[in-house]
Motif scaffolding. Sequence first.
Motif, PDB file in Angstrom:
ATOM      1  N   GLY A 118       0.801  -1.211   0.000  1.00 31.86           N
ATOM      2  CA  GLY A 118       0.000   0.000   0.000  1.00 31.86           C
ATOM      3  C   GLY A 118       0.834   1.260   0.000  1.00 31.86           C
ATOM      4  N   ALA A 119       1.700   1.390   0.986  1.00 35.81           N
ATOM      5  CA  ALA A 119       2.479   2.616   1.138  1.00 35.81           C
ATOM      6  C   ALA A 119       3.917   2.468   0.649  1.00 35.81           C
ATOM      7  CB  ALA A 119       2.489   3.046   2.601  1.00 35.81           C
ATOM      8  N   SER A 120       4.244   1.291   0.087  1.00 34.22           N
ATOM      9  CA  SER A 120       5.608   1.088  -0.418  1.00 34.22           C
ATOM     10  C   SER A 120       5.620  -0.016  -1.470  1.00 34.22           C
ATOM     11  CB  SER A 120       6.558   0.722   0.724  1.00 34.22           C
ATOM     12  OG  SER A 120       6.227  -0.546   1.250  1.00 34.22           O
ATOM     13  N   ILE A 121       6.707  -0.031  -2.234  1.00 32.80           N
ATOM     14  CA  ILE A 121       6.959  -1.114  -3.174  1.00 32.80           C
ATOM     15  C   ILE A 121       8.390  -1.588  -2.946  1.00 32.80           C
ATOM     16  CG2 ILE A 121       5.308  -0.403  -4.944  1.00 32.80           C
ATOM     17  CD1 ILE A 121       7.690   0.852  -6.489  1.00 32.80           C
ATOM     18  N   GLY A 122       8.647  -2.823  -3.261  1.00 31.06           N
ATOM     19  CA  GLY A 122      10.002  -3.359  -3.205  1.00 31.06           C
ATOM     20  C   GLY A 122      10.451  -3.664  -4.616  1.00 31.06           C
ATOM     21  N   VAL A 123      11.565  -3.080  -5.035  1.00 26.85           N
ATOM     22  CA  VAL A 123      12.043  -3.247  -6.407  1.00 26.85           C
ATOM     23  C   VAL A 123      13.544  -3.485  -6.438  1.00 26.85           C
ATOM     24  CG1 VAL A 123      10.237  -1.909  -7.566  1.00 26.85           C
ATOM     25  CG2 VAL A 123      12.206  -0.733  -6.647  1.00 26.85           C
ATOM     26  N   LYS A 124      13.976  -4.168  -7.480  1.00 30.46           N
ATOM     27  CA  LYS A 124      15.402  -4.335  -7.734  1.00 30.46           C
ATOM     28  C   LYS A 124      15.842  -3.059  -8.443  1.00 30.46           C
ATOM     29  CE  LYS A 124      18.835  -7.539  -9.529  1.00 30.46           C
ATOM     30  NZ  LYS A 124      19.575  -7.746  -8.295  1.00 30.46           N
ATOM     31  N   CYS A 125      16.646  -2.252  -7.754  1.00 30.99           N
ATOM     32  CA  CYS A 125      17.028  -0.942  -8.273  1.00 30.99           C
ATOM     33  C   CYS A 125      18.295  -0.978  -9.117  1.00 30.99           C
ATOM     34  CB  CYS A 125      17.216   0.040  -7.118  1.00 30.99           C
ATOM     35  SG  CYS A 125      15.672   0.436  -6.287  1.00 30.99           S
ATOM     36  N   ALA A 126      19.116  -1.995  -8.929  1.00 31.42           N
ATOM     37  CA  ALA A 126      20.381  -2.080  -9.653  1.00 31.42           C
ATOM     38  C   ALA A 126      20.943  -3.483  -9.505  1.00 31.42           C
ATOM     39  CB  ALA A 126      21.370  -1.054  -9.097  1.00 31.42           C
TER      40      ALA A 126
ATOM     41  N   THR B 204      13.263  -0.831  -0.747  1.00 30.62           N
ATOM     42  CA  THR B 204      11.862  -0.513  -0.485  1.00 30.62           C
ATOM     43  C   THR B 204      11.708   0.984  -0.711  1.00 30.62           C
ATOM     44  OG1 THR B 204      11.661  -2.284   1.146  1.00 30.62           O
ATOM     45  CG2 THR B 204      10.039  -0.510   1.265  1.00 30.62           C
ATOM     46  N   LEU B 205      10.725   1.367  -1.524  1.00 31.68           N
ATOM     47  CA  LEU B 205      10.475   2.777  -1.834  1.00 31.68           C
ATOM     48  C   LEU B 205       9.084   3.149  -1.343  1.00 31.68           C
ATOM     49  CD1 LEU B 205      11.726   2.817  -5.562  1.00 31.68           C
ATOM     50  CD2 LEU B 205      13.057   3.221  -3.477  1.00 31.68           C
ATOM     51  N   ARG B 206       9.006   4.202  -0.518  1.00 36.76           N
ATOM     52  CA  ARG B 206       7.698   4.691  -0.056  1.00 36.76           C
ATOM     53  C   ARG B 206       6.967   5.312  -1.222  1.00 36.76           C
ATOM     54  NH1 ARG B 206       8.020   8.856   4.163  1.00 36.76           N
ATOM     55  NH2 ARG B 206       5.797   8.946   3.757  1.00 36.76           N
ATOM     56  N   THR B 207       5.709   5.005  -1.358  1.00 35.12           N
ATOM     57  CA  THR B 207       4.917   5.532  -2.467  1.00 35.12           C
ATOM     58  C   THR B 207       4.188   6.818  -2.088  1.00 35.12           C
ATOM     59  OG1 THR B 207       3.017   4.161  -1.852  1.00 35.12           O
ATOM     60  CG2 THR B 207       4.581   3.239  -3.455  1.00 35.12           C
ATOM     61  N   THR B 208       4.241   7.185  -0.807  1.00 34.83           N
ATOM     62  CA  THR B 208       3.505   8.359  -0.340  1.00 34.83           C
ATOM     63  C   THR B 208       4.445   9.440   0.185  1.00 34.83           C
ATOM     64  OG1 THR B 208       3.244   7.299   1.809  1.00 34.83           O
ATOM     65  CG2 THR B 208       1.433   7.026   0.228  1.00 34.83           C
ATOM     66  N   GLY B 209       5.691   9.407  -0.248  1.00 30.81           N
ATOM     67  CA  GLY B 209       6.678  10.373   0.241  1.00 30.81           C
ATOM     68  C   GLY B 209       7.176  11.291  -0.856  1.00 30.81           C
TER      69      GLY B 209
ATOM     70  N   ASP C 292       6.321  10.009 -11.140  1.00 28.72           N
ATOM     71  CA  ASP C 292       6.847   9.470 -12.396  1.00 28.72           C
ATOM     72  C   ASP C 292       8.024   8.520 -12.159  1.00 28.72           C
ATOM     73  OD1 ASP C 292       8.347  11.658 -11.474  1.00 28.72           O
ATOM     74  OD2 ASP C 292       9.110  12.088 -13.477  1.00 28.72           O
ATOM     75  N   GLU C 293       8.718   8.670 -11.042  1.00 28.48           N
ATOM     76  CA  GLU C 293       9.876   7.830 -10.757  1.00 28.48           C
ATOM     77  C   GLU C 293       9.493   6.420 -10.301  1.00 28.48           C
ATOM     78  OE1 GLU C 293      13.601   9.876  -9.075  1.00 28.48           O
ATOM     79  OE2 GLU C 293      11.902  11.038  -8.289  1.00 28.48           O
ATOM     80  N   LEU C 294       8.360   6.273  -9.672  1.00 25.36           N
ATOM     81  CA  LEU C 294       7.955   4.962  -9.162  1.00 25.36           C
ATOM     82  C   LEU C 294       7.661   3.971 -10.287  1.00 25.36           C
ATOM     83  CD1 LEU C 294       5.853   6.220  -6.144  1.00 25.36           C
ATOM     84  CD2 LEU C 294       8.041   5.006  -6.027  1.00 25.36           C
TER      85      LEU C 294
END
Length: 131
Positions: free
Chosen positions: A48-56, A86-91, A96-98
């Motif tokens: 909900g408030a975050s996603i987990g992604v492989k950034c590099a 983990t990237l917060r989606t509400t911060g 556009d970056e998400l």
Amino acid sequence: MVDGRTGREVADRLRAAALGLPGAWEDSPWDGDTVAKVGDKIFVFLGGASIGVKCARSRAEADEWLHRYPDDATVMAYIGRHGWNTLRTTGAIGADELPEAIETSYELVVSGLPRSRRPAPVDPSRAVPAD
């Protein structure tokens, strides 16, 4: 609210972006967790408030997110050493970056799949315009 949208609207938008990628499908491998996979590999943890992604490909490269967004990006538990954040989606991370982070994660995961298990590329002339 982010960019005038509620957290639920942002989460729904990011889920749609992930599942709109070639060969992407939704799974719930653990009780209460939803992920998007390509082949049999996870490329995004949807929350909900975050996603987990492989950034590099490496932890050092993925740390760029931590430096740019110290309050909104953290090393992901257990798999962070492999470049996952983990990237917060509400911060402060831009709306556009998400989706771009999801696409990067997808591309990194797909590149690690055997060629025979990679989804066919999408013809750009047939792409559906973004909203």
